[in-house]
Design a protein around this motif. Structure first.
Motif, PDB file in Angstrom:
ATOM      1  N   GLY A  93       0.832  -1.208   0.000  1.00  0.00           N
ATOM      2  CA  GLY A  93       0.000   0.000   0.000  1.00  0.00           C
ATOM      3  C   GLY A  93       0.861   1.249   0.000  1.00  0.00           C
ATOM      4  N   ASP A  94       0.162   2.354  -0.226  1.00  0.00           N
ATOM      5  CA  ASP A  94       0.861   3.636  -0.327  1.00  0.00           C
ATOM      6  C   ASP A  94       1.080   4.298   1.031  1.00  0.00           C
ATOM      7  OD1 ASP A  94       0.809   3.336  -3.069  1.00  0.00           O
ATOM      8  OD2 ASP A  94      -1.119   4.426  -3.283  1.00  0.00           O
ATOM      9  N   LEU A  95       0.423   3.785   2.081  1.00  0.00           N
ATOM     10  CA  LEU A  95       0.492   4.466   3.359  1.00  0.00           C
ATOM     11  C   LEU A  95       1.897   4.390   3.964  1.00  0.00           C
ATOM     12  CD1 LEU A  95      -1.032   6.007   5.540  1.00  0.00           C
ATOM     13  CD2 LEU A  95      -1.619   3.818   6.589  1.00  0.00           C
ATOM     14  N   ILE A  96       2.570   3.188   3.822  1.00  0.00           N
ATOM     15  CA  ILE A  96       3.921   3.047   4.398  1.00  0.00           C
ATOM     16  C   ILE A  96       4.906   3.628   3.395  1.00  0.00           C
ATOM     17  CG2 ILE A  96       5.670   1.431   5.200  1.00  0.00           C
ATOM     18  CD1 ILE A  96       3.464  -0.405   6.115  1.00  0.00           C
ATOM     19  N   HIS A  97       5.538   4.713   3.806  1.00  0.00           N
ATOM     20  CA  HIS A  97       6.464   5.439   2.924  1.00  0.00           C
ATOM     21  C   HIS A  97       7.843   4.792   2.923  1.00  0.00           C
ATOM     22  CE1 HIS A  97       7.964   8.755   0.628  1.00  0.00           C
ATOM     23  NE2 HIS A  97       8.851   9.098   1.571  1.00  0.00           N
ATOM     24  N   TYR A  98       8.287   4.307   4.077  1.00  0.00           N
ATOM     25  CA  TYR A  98       9.566   3.610   4.123  1.00  0.00           C
ATOM     26  C   TYR A  98       9.604   2.723   5.338  1.00  0.00           C
ATOM     27  CZ  TYR A  98      10.879   7.306   7.438  1.00  0.00           C
ATOM     28  OH  TYR A  98      10.919   8.173   8.495  1.00  0.00           O
ATOM     29  N   LEU A  99      10.499   1.668   5.232  1.00  0.00           N
ATOM     30  CA  LEU A  99      10.811   0.781   6.336  1.00  0.00           C
ATOM     31  C   LEU A  99      12.336   0.697   6.391  1.00  0.00           C
ATOM     32  CD1 LEU A  99       8.246  -2.121   5.796  1.00  0.00           C
ATOM     33  CD2 LEU A  99       8.150  -0.339   7.510  1.00  0.00           C
ATOM     34  N   ARG A 107      23.676   2.538  11.974  1.00  0.00           N
ATOM     35  CA  ARG A 107      24.007   2.393  10.562  1.00  0.00           C
ATOM     36  C   ARG A 107      22.896   1.614   9.880  1.00  0.00           C
ATOM     37  NH1 ARG A 107      29.102   1.349  12.988  1.00  0.00           N
ATOM     38  NH2 ARG A 107      28.644  -0.889  12.868  1.00  0.00           N
ATOM     39  N   LEU A 108      22.586   2.020   8.664  1.00  0.00           N
ATOM     40  CA  LEU A 108      21.514   1.393   7.901  1.00  0.00           C
ATOM     41  C   LEU A 108      21.892  -0.031   7.569  1.00  0.00           C
ATOM     42  CD1 LEU A 108      18.783   1.721   6.447  1.00  0.00           C
ATOM     43  CD2 LEU A 108      20.077   2.384   4.411  1.00  0.00           C
ATOM     44  N   VAL A 109      20.966  -0.956   7.874  1.00  0.00           N
ATOM     45  CA  VAL A 109      21.172  -2.368   7.562  1.00  0.00           C
ATOM     46  C   VAL A 109      20.362  -2.752   6.343  1.00  0.00           C
ATOM     47  CG1 VAL A 109      20.877  -4.733   8.405  1.00  0.00           C
ATOM     48  CG2 VAL A 109      21.699  -2.954   9.944  1.00  0.00           C
ATOM     49  N   HIS A 110      19.116  -2.280   6.247  1.00  0.00           N
ATOM     50  CA  HIS A 110      18.276  -2.653   5.109  1.00  0.00           C
ATOM     51  C   HIS A 110      17.170  -1.627   4.988  1.00  0.00           C
ATOM     52  CE1 HIS A 110      16.678  -5.154   1.980  1.00  0.00           C
ATOM     53  NE2 HIS A 110      17.512  -6.203   2.286  1.00  0.00           N
ATOM     54  N   ASP A 111      16.739  -1.318   3.719  1.00  0.00           N
ATOM     55  CA  ASP A 111      15.639  -0.391   3.489  1.00  0.00           C
ATOM     56  C   ASP A 111      14.530  -1.019   2.667  1.00  0.00           C
ATOM     57  OD1 ASP A 111      16.784  -0.597   1.029  1.00  0.00           O
ATOM     58  OD2 ASP A 111      17.258   1.563   0.824  1.00  0.00           O
ATOM     59  N   GLY A 112      14.582  -2.376   2.490  1.00  0.00           N
ATOM     60  CA  GLY A 112      13.535  -3.081   1.781  1.00  0.00           C
ATOM     61  C   GLY A 112      13.751  -3.136   0.282  1.00  0.00           C
ATOM     62  N   THR A 113      14.816  -2.519  -0.214  1.00  0.00           N
ATOM     63  CA  THR A 113      15.103  -2.555  -1.658  1.00  0.00           C
ATOM     64  C   THR A 113      16.182  -3.586  -1.908  1.00  0.00           C
ATOM     65  OG1 THR A 113      16.797  -0.847  -1.530  1.00  0.00           O
ATOM     66  CG2 THR A 113      14.502  -0.111  -1.826  1.00  0.00           C
ATOM     67  N   THR A 114      16.342  -3.935  -3.152  1.00  0.00           N
ATOM     68  CA  THR A 114      17.387  -4.917  -3.514  1.00  0.00           C
ATOM     69  C   THR A 114      18.757  -4.274  -3.534  1.00  0.00           C
ATOM     70  OG1 THR A 114      16.974  -4.472  -5.839  1.00  0.00           O
ATOM     71  CG2 THR A 114      15.788  -6.328  -4.850  1.00  0.00           C
ATOM     72  N   GLU A 115      18.846  -2.963  -3.856  1.00  0.00           N
ATOM     73  CA  GLU A 115      20.143  -2.300  -3.936  1.00  0.00           C
ATOM     74  C   GLU A 115      20.634  -1.890  -2.545  1.00  0.00           C
ATOM     75  OE1 GLU A 115      17.453  -1.397  -5.544  1.00  0.00           O
ATOM     76  OE2 GLU A 115      17.870  -1.925  -7.634  1.00  0.00           O
ATOM     77  N   ILE A 116      19.791  -1.601  -1.656  1.00  0.00           N
ATOM     78  CA  ILE A 116      20.091  -1.125  -0.300  1.00  0.00           C
ATOM     79  C   ILE A 116      21.061   0.036  -0.378  1.00  0.00           C
ATOM     80  CG2 ILE A 116      20.636  -1.797   2.075  1.00  0.00           C
ATOM     81  CD1 ILE A 116      20.345  -4.683   1.315  1.00  0.00           C
ATOM     82  N   ASP A 117      20.612   1.126  -1.019  1.00  0.00           N
ATOM     83  CA  ASP A 117      21.433   2.339  -1.088  1.00  0.00           C
ATOM     84  C   ASP A 117      21.697   2.851   0.326  1.00  0.00           C
ATOM     85  OD1 ASP A 117      21.368   2.177  -3.821  1.00  0.00           O
ATOM     86  OD2 ASP A 117      19.632   3.522  -4.022  1.00  0.00           O
ATOM     87  N   GLY A 118      22.948   3.113   0.571  1.00  0.00           N
ATOM     88  CA  GLY A 118      23.312   3.640   1.885  1.00  0.00           C
ATOM     89  C   GLY A 118      23.586   2.572   2.908  1.00  0.00           C
ATOM     90  N   TYR A 119      23.722   1.341   2.488  1.00  0.00           N
ATOM     91  CA  TYR A 119      23.992   0.256   3.431  1.00  0.00           C
ATOM     92  C   TYR A 119      25.275   0.562   4.200  1.00  0.00           C
ATOM     93  CZ  TYR A 119      25.291  -4.299   5.285  1.00  0.00           C
ATOM     94  OH  TYR A 119      25.657  -5.307   6.137  1.00  0.00           O
ATOM     95  N   GLY A 120      25.224   0.390   5.494  1.00  0.00           N
ATOM     96  CA  GLY A 120      26.382   0.594   6.348  1.00  0.00           C
ATOM     97  C   GLY A 120      26.621   2.053   6.699  1.00  0.00           C
TER      98      GLY A 120
END
Length: 708
Positions: A93-99, A107-120
């Motif tokens: 759905g459109d309500l959840i903008h990000y996880l 430090r960022l571990v995962h953002d739900g995308t396959t590329e995981i921009d900004g990992y670490g």
């Protein structure tokens, strides 16, 4: 030109007023409905907005706490694939903008995308610091996102956290769509409401028009026919044909009643005329018929040597019967009086005598037989004697009597108007002379009436002009010879007429009603001056006694007036004695007893003045709460010469003392009178032998000297 509104016009006007009121009410309802619509819409918008806010927070907390539980193991083992799968499964759905999932250092571990921009990389957005530092579920917001973050723990160890970002624009878009649907539903409801109101108004208009047509046909037209017939009867045409009606409603009954009335008007015309000339209560001739008969007789007597006498008889104190026993008893008294007068007229008035009731308690008799002066005298004497006898009314005896004025034609006047005026004046003089008697009219009576009217005019405002004053006659206690109080007496010093006797102007004030204005002034003055009289060495304070008019007693506000005077002057209630005449008290014992009880509750004492001159005074002492009686001066004057007066005075003193009542003797002008009263135990005395009335200052000086 006066506007005339018929029944139909009145009905239409009434309907128009009703319609105007209904339209105004409908307009008010519409206005209120509009206000209610606006208020409801605002409330609905606020409610929807609050629901969306609550939903965002509850959804964010639920998702964040759920992810914090299921991501614990994948994050502990750094299973990025499992973490990504979990995040993608929950980001529908459109309500959840990000996880976002982060470790314990932020430090960022995962953002739900396959590329995981900004990992670490360490998160540096405005909400990151709060999310990383939170030990419990935390809600934060920015203009675009409502973020809920929750720590991820393995056991008690915090290994990272999860951030759930909910899109505020998406939520507000949802809110807007729901608000618009709610507004559309409410507008549709308001539209149907307005349509119903319009339909009701149209139906009301239709009903009004139909009612007007119905009224015109079934009510207005028949009534107009009846009005036309009534105008003919009014003009004296009693040959109006019956309207006839087969209707069974009220109008049909009205038409048939009108037919019966028109048939009986002519038949009852003679009876109506007879009734117009007869007194309804007594059946005697009334004023109108008597005046016509008097005019005819005077016209026939003019130019002859014959005389005619008019006797005006007025019942004395008749108002007392109405006030104490009621108007039914008053009617019964009038009937008994009229019967006695009729019998006396038949016996002494001659065959041509005419008796009439002029209304109220006034009767007029015309005598035209032989020597009218002698005949009028015999008739008047018989009437006075007959009407003095008691009446039996409602199982009690009532004593009244009558005052009679006599005027003669042509000796006193030649016109009916002048004769009736003279008879009324003579009757008034008979009342002034003491009631229960008769007087012939004389020219001097006109002057007496004029003097009385002039005196009444002069008496008005005499107090304000300083012509009236209060003097005080000391009262002496017989047991020790001390002056213990004084009676307040009113005096009138007229600038032109000189000193006017109280017996003259008090009667004028009583008859005219001026006593109701003068009495409170005398009471206030007496209290104001008495409060300055110093008490004796033993602490006993002198009292002042003030006479109260019967008119003041009948008003019913005497206790309130006395309380007000005591309050304004500061005089102790025990130092004020009120003197009421015996006849004024026993004329209405119930009212008098209630008033005297109220006065006693304040501490004021009450004396009966002129005691022994009323009806049956001693018997009333048991029923009327009084503190003292004043033996009338007529008994005191002949104490040394008349054994009857001495015996009666002795009996009054003994009876009063047996009831615990103080006895005061007034009019003591000789030492022998004083000694006789002292021997019989009279408590207080006053009179010229002791002191003439003196001013307040002189009385204060007398008290200061301690005179015995």
């Amino acid at each position: 030109m006066k506007l005339r509104l018929g029944l139909q016009a009145r009905f239409l006007l009434a309907m128009a007023v009703v319609l105007a009121v209904v339209v105004a009410l409908l307009a008010l309802l519409l206005h209120r409905q509009g206000q209610l619509h606006a208020e409801t819409e605002a409330l609905g918008n606020d409610t929807v907005h609050q629901m969306v806010e609550d939903y965002l927070h509850s959804r964010g907390h639920a998702v964040a706490e759920h992810l914090a539980v299921i991501l614990a193991n994948p994050l502990y083992y750094q299973d990025l694939e499992a973490i990504g799968r979990i995040l993608r499964d929950n980001r529908r759905g459109d309500l959840i903008h990000y996880l976002l999932v982060f470790d314990r250092e932020g430090r960022l571990v995962h953002d739900g995308t396959t590329e995981i921009d900004g990992y670490g990389w360490r998160m540096d957005d405005p909400l990151a610091a709060g999310a990383v530092a939170a030990e419990q579920t935390l809600s934060q917001s920015s203009p675009q996102v409502l973020e809920v973050s929750a720590p991820i723990r393995v056991g008690s160890e915090r290994i990272g956290g999860v951030r759930v970002g909910l899109s505020i624009p998406v939520a507000y878009d949802y809110e807007q769509r729901n608000t618009e649907r709610l507004g559309a539903s409410m507008e549709e409801l308001a539209r149907r409401y307005r349509e119903w109101l319009a339909l009701m108004l149209l139906m009301l208009l239709a009903v009004a028009l139909l009612a007007a047509m119905y009224v015109q046909r079934t009510l207005v037209h028949p009534i107009r026919k009846l009005a036309a017939a009534a105008r003919r009867i009014e003009a004296g045409d009693y040959s109006v044909q019956g309207q006839g009606s087969t209707r069974t409603d009220e109008l049909g009954e009205l038409v048939r009643a009108f037919d019966r009335m028109s048939e009986s008007v002519a038949r009852h015309d003679r009876d109506v005329r007879r009734m117009a000339y007869t007194d309804a209560l007594t059946g005697l001739t009334n004023r109108l018929a008597f005046r016509e008969s008097l005019d005819h007789r005077l016209m026939a007597l003019r130019g002859s040597d014959h005389q005619l006498a008019l006797l005006f008889a007025d019942i004395d104190d008749f108002k007392r019967v109405n006030d104490t026993l009621g108007h039914e008893a008053g009617d019964e008294a009038l009937l008994q009086f009229s019967g006695r007068i009729r019998d006396a007229v038949e016996k002494y008035g001659g065959p041509d005598a005419l008796l009439a009731r002029f209304g109220g308690d006034e009767f007029v008799i015309l005598v035209q037989e032989g020597d009218v002066r002698a005949a009028a005298t015999r008739l008047a004497e018989a009437l006075v004697a007959e009407l003095r006898r008691p009446l039996d009314i409602q199982d009690r005896q009532v004593f009244l009597g009558a005052s009679i004025g006599i005027t003669l034609f042509p000796e006193d006047a030649s016109s009916a108007t002048a004769l009736m005026k003279n008879g009324d004046i003579a009757m008034y003089q008979a009342k002034v002379a003491g009631k229960s008697g008769f007087r012939f009219y004389s020219r001097a009576m006109d002057h007496a009436v004029e003097r009385r009217v002039h005196m009444e005019q002069e008496l008005r405002g005499a107090w304000e002009r300083g012509e009236l004053s209060v003097v005080y006659q000391p009262l002496c206690r017989t047991s020790d010879g001390r002056v213990v109080g004084a009676e307040a007496l009113l005096r009138w010093q007229h600038p032109m007429l000189g000193t006017i006797a109280p017996s003259v102007f008090i009667d004028v004030a009583e008859q005219s009603g001026l006593i109701e204005q003068i009495g409170p002034q005398v009471l206030l003055t007496a209290c104001s001056e008495a409060v300055r009289w110093l008490p004796r060495a033993d602490g006993e304070r002198p009292f002042v006694s003030v006479n109260v008019s019967p008119r003041q007693l009948r008003r019913g506000d005497l206790p309130d007036m006395v309380a007000r005077c005591l309050r304004e002057t500061g005089l102790p209630a025990s130092c004020l004695h009120l003197e009421l005449t015996e006849t004024s008290v026993i004329s209405d014992e119930l009212q008098a007893s209630a008033l005297l009880a109220r006065l006693h509750s304040t501490g004021v004492k009450v004396w009966l003045d002129d005691f022994g001159t009323g009806f049956s005074g001693l018997s009333h002492l048991r029923r009327v709460p009084v503190d003292g009686v004043k033996i009338d001066r007529s008994f005191v004057a002949d104490l040394q010469r008349d054994p009857d007066d001495l015996a009666l005075t002795t009996a009054i003193i003994a009876m009063a003392h047996s009831l615990g009542i103080t006895v005061v003797a007034e009019g003591v002008e000789k030492e022998v009178q004083y000694n006789l009263l002292v021997e019989r135990g009279c408590d207080l005395v006053q009179g010229y032998w002791l002191s003439h009335p003196i001013s307040a200052g002189e009385f204060a000086h007398l008290l200061a000297q301690g005179v015995r």
